[in-house]
Design a protein around this motif. Structure first.
Motif, PDB file in Angstrom:
ATOM      1  N   MET A  87       0.846  -1.173   0.000  1.00  0.00           N
ATOM      2  CA  MET A  87       0.000   0.000   0.000  1.00  0.00           C
ATOM      3  C   MET A  87       0.902   1.250   0.000  1.00  0.00           C
ATOM      4  O   MET A  87       1.961   1.251   0.624  1.00  0.00           O
ATOM      5  N   ASP A  88       0.470   2.289  -0.684  1.00  0.00           N
ATOM      6  CA  ASP A  88       1.227   3.543  -0.715  1.00  0.00           C
ATOM      7  C   ASP A  88       1.373   4.113   0.685  1.00  0.00           C
ATOM      8  O   ASP A  88       0.535   3.873   1.555  1.00  0.00           O
ATOM      9  N   GLN A  89       2.451   4.866   0.895  1.00  0.00           N
ATOM     10  CA  GLN A  89       2.682   5.523   2.181  1.00  0.00           C
ATOM     11  C   GLN A  89       2.855   7.018   1.957  1.00  0.00           C
ATOM     12  O   GLN A  89       3.386   7.438   0.927  1.00  0.00           O
ATOM     13  N   HIS A  90       2.393   7.786   2.920  1.00  0.00           N
ATOM     14  CA  HIS A  90       2.491   9.247   2.859  1.00  0.00           C
ATOM     15  C   HIS A  90       3.215   9.761   4.085  1.00  0.00           C
ATOM     16  O   HIS A  90       3.198   9.137   5.135  1.00  0.00           O
ATOM     17  N   ARG A  91       3.829  10.919   3.945  1.00  0.00           N
ATOM     18  CA  ARG A  91       4.422  11.650   5.059  1.00  0.00           C
ATOM     19  C   ARG A  91       3.559  12.875   5.265  1.00  0.00           C
ATOM     20  O   ARG A  91       3.150  13.528   4.307  1.00  0.00           O
ATOM     21  N   LEU A  92       3.263  13.187   6.532  1.00  0.00           N
ATOM     22  CA  LEU A  92       2.441  14.340   6.882  1.00  0.00           C
ATOM     23  C   LEU A  92       3.274  15.285   7.723  1.00  0.00           C
ATOM     24  O   LEU A  92       3.942  14.855   8.661  1.00  0.00           O
ATOM     25  N   ALA A  93       3.254  16.565   7.374  1.00  0.00           N
ATOM     26  CA  ALA A  93       4.028  17.576   8.103  1.00  0.00           C
ATOM     27  C   ALA A  93       3.136  18.772   8.385  1.00  0.00           C
ATOM     28  O   ALA A  93       2.126  18.989   7.719  1.00  0.00           O
ATOM     29  N   GLY A  94       3.526  19.553   9.369  1.00  0.00           N
ATOM     30  CA  GLY A  94       2.784  20.756   9.711  1.00  0.00           C
ATOM     31  C   GLY A  94       3.119  21.218  11.111  1.00  0.00           C
ATOM     32  O   GLY A  94       4.182  20.910  11.642  1.00  0.00           O
ATOM     33  N   LEU A  95       2.185  21.956  11.702  1.00  0.00           N
ATOM     34  CA  LEU A  95       2.330  22.443  13.070  1.00  0.00           C
ATOM     35  C   LEU A  95       1.265  21.797  13.934  1.00  0.00           C
ATOM     36  O   LEU A  95       0.101  21.732  13.543  1.00  0.00           O
ATOM     37  N   ASP A  96       1.664  21.328  15.123  1.00  0.00           N
ATOM     38  CA  ASP A  96       0.680  20.740  16.027  1.00  0.00           C
ATOM     39  C   ASP A  96      -0.095  21.840  16.743  1.00  0.00           C
ATOM     40  O   ASP A  96       0.096  23.031  16.462  1.00  0.00           O
ATOM     41  N   ALA A  97      -0.958  21.473  17.661  1.00  0.00           N
ATOM     42  CA  ALA A  97      -1.816  22.444  18.352  1.00  0.00           C
ATOM     43  C   ALA A  97      -1.005  23.441  19.187  1.00  0.00           C
ATOM     44  O   ALA A  97      -1.487  24.532  19.480  1.00  0.00           O
ATOM     45  N   LEU A  98       0.229  23.077  19.559  1.00  0.00           N
ATOM     46  CA  LEU A  98       1.107  23.978  20.311  1.00  0.00           C
ATOM     47  C   LEU A  98       2.058  24.742  19.393  1.00  0.00           C
ATOM     48  O   LEU A  98       3.012  25.356  19.852  1.00  0.00           O
ATOM     49  N   GLU A  99       1.789  24.652  18.077  1.00  0.00           N
ATOM     50  CA  GLU A  99       2.563  25.321  17.032  1.00  0.00           C
ATOM     51  C   GLU A  99       4.011  24.836  16.958  1.00  0.00           C
ATOM     52  O   GLU A  99       4.920  25.585  16.649  1.00  0.00           O
ATOM     53  N   ARG A 100       4.197  23.536  17.237  1.00  0.00           N
ATOM     54  CA  ARG A 100       5.509  22.907  17.069  1.00  0.00           C
ATOM     55  C   ARG A 100       5.497  22.140  15.752  1.00  0.00           C
ATOM     56  O   ARG A 100       4.520  21.475  15.423  1.00  0.00           O
ATOM     57  N   GLY A 101       6.565  22.235  14.998  1.00  0.00           N
ATOM     58  CA  GLY A 101       6.654  21.532  13.729  1.00  0.00           C
ATOM     59  C   GLY A 101       6.761  20.031  13.926  1.00  0.00           C
ATOM     60  O   GLY A 101       7.354  19.560  14.894  1.00  0.00           O
ATOM     61  N   PHE A 102       6.172  19.274  13.012  1.00  0.00           N
ATOM     62  CA  PHE A 102       6.286  17.823  13.056  1.00  0.00           C
ATOM     63  C   PHE A 102       6.275  17.275  11.637  1.00  0.00           C
ATOM     64  O   PHE A 102       5.816  17.920  10.702  1.00  0.00           O
ATOM     65  N   SER A 103       6.789  16.081  11.493  1.00  0.00           N
ATOM     66  CA  SER A 103       6.754  15.338  10.241  1.00  0.00           C
ATOM     67  C   SER A 103       6.715  13.860  10.607  1.00  0.00           C
ATOM     68  O   SER A 103       7.639  13.364  11.255  1.00  0.00           O
ATOM     69  N   ARG A 104       5.634  13.183  10.221  1.00  0.00           N
ATOM     70  CA  ARG A 104       5.438  11.786  10.594  1.00  0.00           C
ATOM     71  C   ARG A 104       4.846  11.009   9.428  1.00  0.00           C
ATOM     72  O   ARG A 104       4.112  11.551   8.620  1.00  0.00           O
ATOM     73  N   PRO A 105       5.120   9.708   9.385  1.00  0.00           N
ATOM     74  CA  PRO A 105       4.467   8.886   8.355  1.00  0.00           C
ATOM     75  C   PRO A 105       3.008   8.650   8.723  1.00  0.00           C
ATOM     76  O   PRO A 105       2.650   8.593   9.902  1.00  0.00           O
ATOM     77  N   VAL A 106       2.176   8.536   7.710  1.00  0.00           N
ATOM     78  CA  VAL A 106       0.779   8.153   7.894  1.00  0.00           C
ATOM     79  C   VAL A 106       0.694   6.676   7.537  1.00  0.00           C
ATOM     80  O   VAL A 106       1.143   6.262   6.472  1.00  0.00           O
ATOM     81  N   GLU A 107       0.141   5.900   8.447  1.00  0.00           N
ATOM     82  CA  GLU A 107      -0.038   4.478   8.185  1.00  0.00           C
ATOM     83  C   GLU A 107      -1.452   4.252   7.665  1.00  0.00           C
ATOM     84  O   GLU A 107      -2.383   4.957   8.051  1.00  0.00           O
ATOM     85  N   PHE A 108      -1.586   3.286   6.795  1.00  0.00           N
ATOM     86  CA  PHE A 108      -2.899   2.880   6.303  1.00  0.00           C
ATOM     87  C   PHE A 108      -3.075   1.413   6.635  1.00  0.00           C
ATOM     88  O   PHE A 108      -2.144   0.625   6.491  1.00  0.00           O
ATOM     89  N   GLU A 109      -4.267   1.074   7.116  1.00  0.00           N
ATOM     90  CA  GLU A 109      -4.540  -0.337   7.384  1.00  0.00           C
ATOM     91  C   GLU A 109      -5.892  -0.701   6.806  1.00  0.00           C
ATOM     92  O   GLU A 109      -6.815   0.114   6.791  1.00  0.00           O
ATOM     93  N   LEU A 110      -5.957  -1.926   6.297  1.00  0.00           N
ATOM     94  CA  LEU A 110      -7.219  -2.425   5.776  1.00  0.00           C
ATOM     95  C   LEU A 110      -8.146  -2.704   6.946  1.00  0.00           C
ATOM     96  O   LEU A 110      -7.729  -3.242   7.966  1.00  0.00           O
ATOM     97  N   ALA A 111      -9.381  -2.293   6.801  1.00  0.00           N
ATOM     98  CA  ALA A 111     -10.388  -2.511   7.828  1.00  0.00           C
ATOM     99  C   ALA A 111     -11.660  -2.949   7.141  1.00  0.00           C
ATOM    100  O   ALA A 111     -11.812  -2.797   5.932  1.00  0.00           O
ATOM    101  N   GLU A 112     -12.567  -3.481   7.910  1.00  0.00           N
ATOM    102  CA  GLU A 112     -13.841  -3.876   7.334  1.00  0.00           C
ATOM    103  C   GLU A 112     -14.519  -2.652   6.745  1.00  0.00           C
ATOM    104  O   GLU A 112     -14.726  -1.655   7.421  1.00  0.00           O
TER     105      GLU A 112
END
Length: 116
Positions: free
Chosen positions: A1-26
């Motif tokens: 499955m394709d993977q994405h990276r998500l970046a931005g500012l959290d609620a405290l305005e701190r920068g972040f960059s994390r992978p987004v996981e995808f999982e098959l579900a019903e």
């Protein structure tokens, strides 16, 4: 499955960059973001793209801003930073009560001094 990276500012305005996981579900695919002690999981959607959009909307509602994503793995092939970032505009924010407090403080500082 394709993977994405998500970046931005959290609620405290701190920068972040994390992978987004995808999982098959019903019923489809869920998007999952793990960030510090937070774990955000979407409902099952038809495609990873719609699950990612729901994740973005949920994060915006939680105060995250300047969000953008980038496809980092396609069909098992690591793409690095070859793909363009997709920007997600921040929703319009309504003024908060704290803005009123600042205005009152500024008007207090601007008032004329009696006896000067």
């Amino acid at each position: 499955m394709d993977q994405h990276r998500l970046a931005g500012l959290d609620a405290l305005e701190r920068g972040f960059s994390r992978p987004v996981e995808f999982e098959l579900a019903e019923g489809g695919v869920r998007a999952i973001l793990r960030y510090e002690t937070t774990r955000v999981v979407t409902a099952a959607r038809d495609t990873p793209g719609t699950a990612l959009e729901e994740l973005i909307q949920t994060l915006h509602e939680q105060g995250y801003s300047q969000l953008r994503s980038q496809l980092s793995v396609r069909n098992g092939l690591y793409l690095g930073s070859q793909e363009s970032w997709i920007e997600y505009p921040d929703p319009e924010r309504t003024p908060t009560a704290s803005a009123g407090l600042i205005e009152r403080l500024l008007s207090w500082l601007r008032r004329p001094v009696i006896g000067a």
